[in-house]
Motif scaffolding. Structure first.
Motif, mmCIF file in Angstrom:
data_model
loop_
_atom_site.group_PDB
_atom_site.id
_atom_site.type_symbol
_atom_site.label_atom_id
_atom_site.label_comp_id
_atom_site.label_asym_id
_atom_site.label_seq_id
_atom_site.Cartn_x
_atom_site.Cartn_y
_atom_site.Cartn_z
ATOM 1 N N ALA A 144 8.108 -2.423 11.704
ATOM 2 C CA ALA A 144 9.292 -2.570 12.626
ATOM 3 C C ALA A 144 9.893 -3.875 12.127
ATOM 4 N N ARG A 145 11.104 -4.050 12.435
ATOM 5 C CA ARG A 145 11.825 -5.290 12.049
ATOM 6 C C ARG A 145 13.021 -5.361 12.967
ATOM 7 N N ALA A 146 13.235 -6.718 13.461
ATOM 8 C CA ALA A 146 14.369 -7.241 14.598
ATOM 9 C C ALA A 146 15.134 -8.340 13.680
ATOM 10 N N ASP A 147 16.523 -8.408 13.986
ATOM 11 C CA ASP A 147 17.028 -9.326 13.529
ATOM 12 C C ASP A 147 18.145 -9.819 14.538
ATOM 13 N N LEU A 148 18.296 -11.212 14.493
ATOM 14 C CA LEU A 148 19.252 -11.722 15.565
ATOM 15 C C LEU A 148 20.221 -13.031 14.802
ATOM 16 N N LYS A 149 21.465 -12.461 14.556
ATOM 17 C CA LYS A 149 22.265 -13.628 13.951
ATOM 18 C C LYS A 149 23.298 -14.243 14.854
ATOM 19 N N TRP A 150 23.385 -15.425 14.951
ATOM 20 C CA TRP A 150 24.648 -15.941 15.642
ATOM 21 C C TRP A 150 25.013 -17.237 14.864
ATOM 22 N N GLY A 151 26.321 -17.017 14.413
ATOM 23 C CA GLY A 151 26.892 -17.805 13.532
ATOM 24 C C GLY A 151 26.172 -18.174 12.382
ATOM 25 N N THR A 205 6.972 -6.651 11.440
ATOM 26 C CA THR A 205 5.425 -6.429 11.553
ATOM 27 C C THR A 205 5.059 -5.193 10.909
ATOM 28 N N GLN A 206 3.978 -4.888 10.261
ATOM 29 C CA GLN A 206 3.490 -3.882 9.747
ATOM 30 C C GLN A 206 1.774 -4.061 9.350
ATOM 31 N N GLN A 207 1.368 -2.928 9.494
ATOM 32 C CA GLN A 207 -0.050 -2.733 9.277
ATOM 33 C C GLN A 207 -0.634 -1.424 8.511
ATOM 34 N N THR A 208 -1.355 -1.586 7.705
ATOM 35 C CA THR A 208 -1.775 -0.549 6.636
ATOM 36 C C THR A 208 -3.439 -0.857 6.397
ATOM 37 N N SER A 209 -3.894 0.384 6.390
ATOM 38 C CA SER A 209 -5.422 0.597 6.195
ATOM 39 C C SER A 209 -5.623 1.428 4.942
ATOM 40 N N TRP A 210 -6.655 0.937 4.404
ATOM 41 C CA TRP A 210 -7.377 1.906 3.028
ATOM 42 C C TRP A 210 -8.498 2.030 3.141
ATOM 43 N N SER A 211 -9.193 2.906 2.578
ATOM 44 C CA SER A 211 -10.718 3.396 2.450
ATOM 45 C C SER A 211 -11.036 4.154 1.192
ATOM 46 N N GLY A 212 -12.099 3.926 0.609
ATOM 47 C CA GLY A 212 -12.479 4.711 -0.520
ATOM 48 C C GLY A 212 -13.845 4.319 -1.086
ATOM 49 N N ASP A 213 -14.126 5.271 -1.747
ATOM 50 C CA ASP A 213 -15.625 5.014 -2.678
ATOM 51 C C ASP A 213 -15.401 4.520 -4.211
ATOM 52 N N GLY A 214 -16.084 3.731 -4.489
ATOM 53 C CA GLY A 214 -16.028 3.306 -5.973
ATOM 54 C C GLY A 214 -17.217 3.013 -6.463
ATOM 55 N N THR A 215 -17.329 2.593 -7.733
ATOM 56 C CA THR A 215 -18.503 2.103 -8.513
ATOM 57 C C THR A 215 -18.203 0.763 -9.203
ATOM 58 N N ILE A 216 -19.071 -0.083 -9.259
ATOM 59 C CA ILE A 216 -18.922 -1.489 -9.395
ATOM 60 C C ILE A 216 -20.237 -1.957 -10.302
ATOM 61 N N ASP A 217 -20.186 -3.112 -11.140
ATOM 62 C CA ASP A 217 -21.213 -3.600 -11.783
ATOM 63 C C ASP A 217 -22.171 -4.047 -10.625
ATOM 64 N N ALA A 218 -23.641 -4.145 -11.027
ATOM 65 C CA ALA A 218 -24.446 -4.249 -9.916
ATOM 66 C C ALA A 218 -24.648 -5.884 -9.936
#
Length: 261
Positions: free
Chosen positions: A68-75, A83-96
Motif C-alpha cells: 500500500a502507498r499513500a501520498d499527500l502533496k501541498w505546494g 508498506t509491504q511485507q513478503t515471506s519466503w521459505s524453501g529447502d537448500g544444501t550448504i557447506d557444513a
C-alpha cells in the motif's frame, strides 16, 4: 503596490495549503531475492566463517504480495508513505560450516524461512512546484523488519536466526512529470547508518507510470499503476560470539490501482 499585492499573495498561498492533493494506492507484485549471508563464530580458536547465497539456502523463488502507498502533496512538500511485507521459505544444501560445526568437503541439508517487511515515510520538497513537473529532494525514515532462520533438516536444534527491526534514516530524491492522463515518477532513497552500534545500508529505487482512466491527476480520479522496485539491504551486526554479514537484494515489477483527489 508591493504592500497591496502582499495580501493577495498570502491568500493564494493559504489556498494552496488548504487544498492538498491526496492519492492512495493498492499494489501487487513479486519480489525476486538475491544476495548472501555470512556468519562467523568468533568463540572458536580458529573462527569459522560460513557464507552462503540465499539461493543455496532455498530462498530462490519470486513471491508476490500486496502493498500500500499513500501520498499527500501541498505546494512544495510531498509526503509518501508505503508498506509491504513478503515471506519466503524453501529447502537448500550448504557447506557444513554451520552452527559451529566444520566438516571440510561435506554438505548440509537445511530449511530456511525469511520474512521481510519494509515501511517507509519520505518527505521531499519540490524545487520547482508546477502541475506538470516535480523535482524534489528531502529525507525520511525506512523501517526494515527482518525475521529469518536457517535450520538443519532432521536436527532443528542446529539453527541460526535473525529477528531485527531496523529504523534507518534516509535521504530521498524524486522526479515526476505529467502529460494529460499520464504520470511518470522516479523515487530513490537510501543511506548508511549506525543502528544500536551496528551498521546498516539501505537503498531503494521505485520507477512507476500511472494512467488516469477516470478523471485526471490533481483532481478526483482513478488510475492504473505499473512499476518496478529495487531494494538493496546490507546489515552487519554482532550477537554474542556470532558476527552476521547480511547482503540482500530484492527487485520486481508491480501493478496497482490509485484513487485520489
Amino acid at each position: 503596490m508591493k504592500l497591496a499585492a502582499l495580501p493577495a499573495s498570502l491568500a493564494l498561498l493559504l489556498a494552496s495549503c488548504a487544498a492538498p492533493q491526496f492519492q492512495a494506492e493498492v499494489l501487487y507484485g513479486p519480489l525476486d531475492p538475491s544476495g548472501d549471508v555470512a556468519i562467523t563464530d568468533t568463540s572458536l580458536i580458529v573462527p569459522i566463517k560460513a557464507k552462503e547465497s540465499v539461493a543455496d539456502l532455498g530462498i530462490n523463488d519470486q513471491e508476490a504480495t500486496l502493498g500500500a502507498r499513500a501520498d499527500l502533496k501541498w505546494g512544495s512538500p510531498h509526503l509518501t508513505l508505503t508498506t509491504q511485507q513478503t515471506s519466503w521459505s524453501g529447502d537448500g544444501t550448504i557447506d557444513a560450516d554451520f552452527g559451529g560445526i566444520s566438516v571440510p568437503g561435506a554438505s548440509l541439508a537445511v530449511s530456511s524461512d525469511l520474512d521481510l517487511a519494509v515501511h517507509r515515510a519520505l518527505l521531499t520538497f519540490d524545487l520547482f512546484p508546477t502541475d506538470l513537473f516535480e523535482l524534489g529532494i528531502g529525507f525520511g525514515l525506512t523501517a526494515v523488519d527482518i525475521d529469518a532462520s536457517v535450520a538443519e533438516r532432521g536436527n532443528p536444534t542446529n539453527r541460526e536466526s535473525v529477528d531485527e527491526l531496523l529504523p534507518i534514516p534516509v535521504l530521498a530524491g524524486r522526479v515526476a512529470g505529467r502529460l494529460g492522463g499520464f504520470e511518470l515518477e522516479g523515487l530513490a532513497s537510501g543511506l548508511t547508518a549506525k543502528v544500536n552500534g551496528d551498521e546498516a545500508t539501505y537503498v531503494e529505487l521505485d520507477l512507476n507510470a500511472k494512467y488516469a482512466f477516470v478523471g485526471e491527476h490533481g483532481s478526483l480520479h482513478g488510475a492504473v499503476v505499473l512499476g518496478w522496485r529495487s531494494i538493496d539491504f546490507k546489515f552487519d551486526y554482532t550477537d554474542g560470539s556470532q558476527e552476521y554479514d547480511i547482503n540482500l537484494g530484492f527487485d520486481g515489477p508491480y501493478v496497482g490501482l490509485q484513487f485520489g483527489l
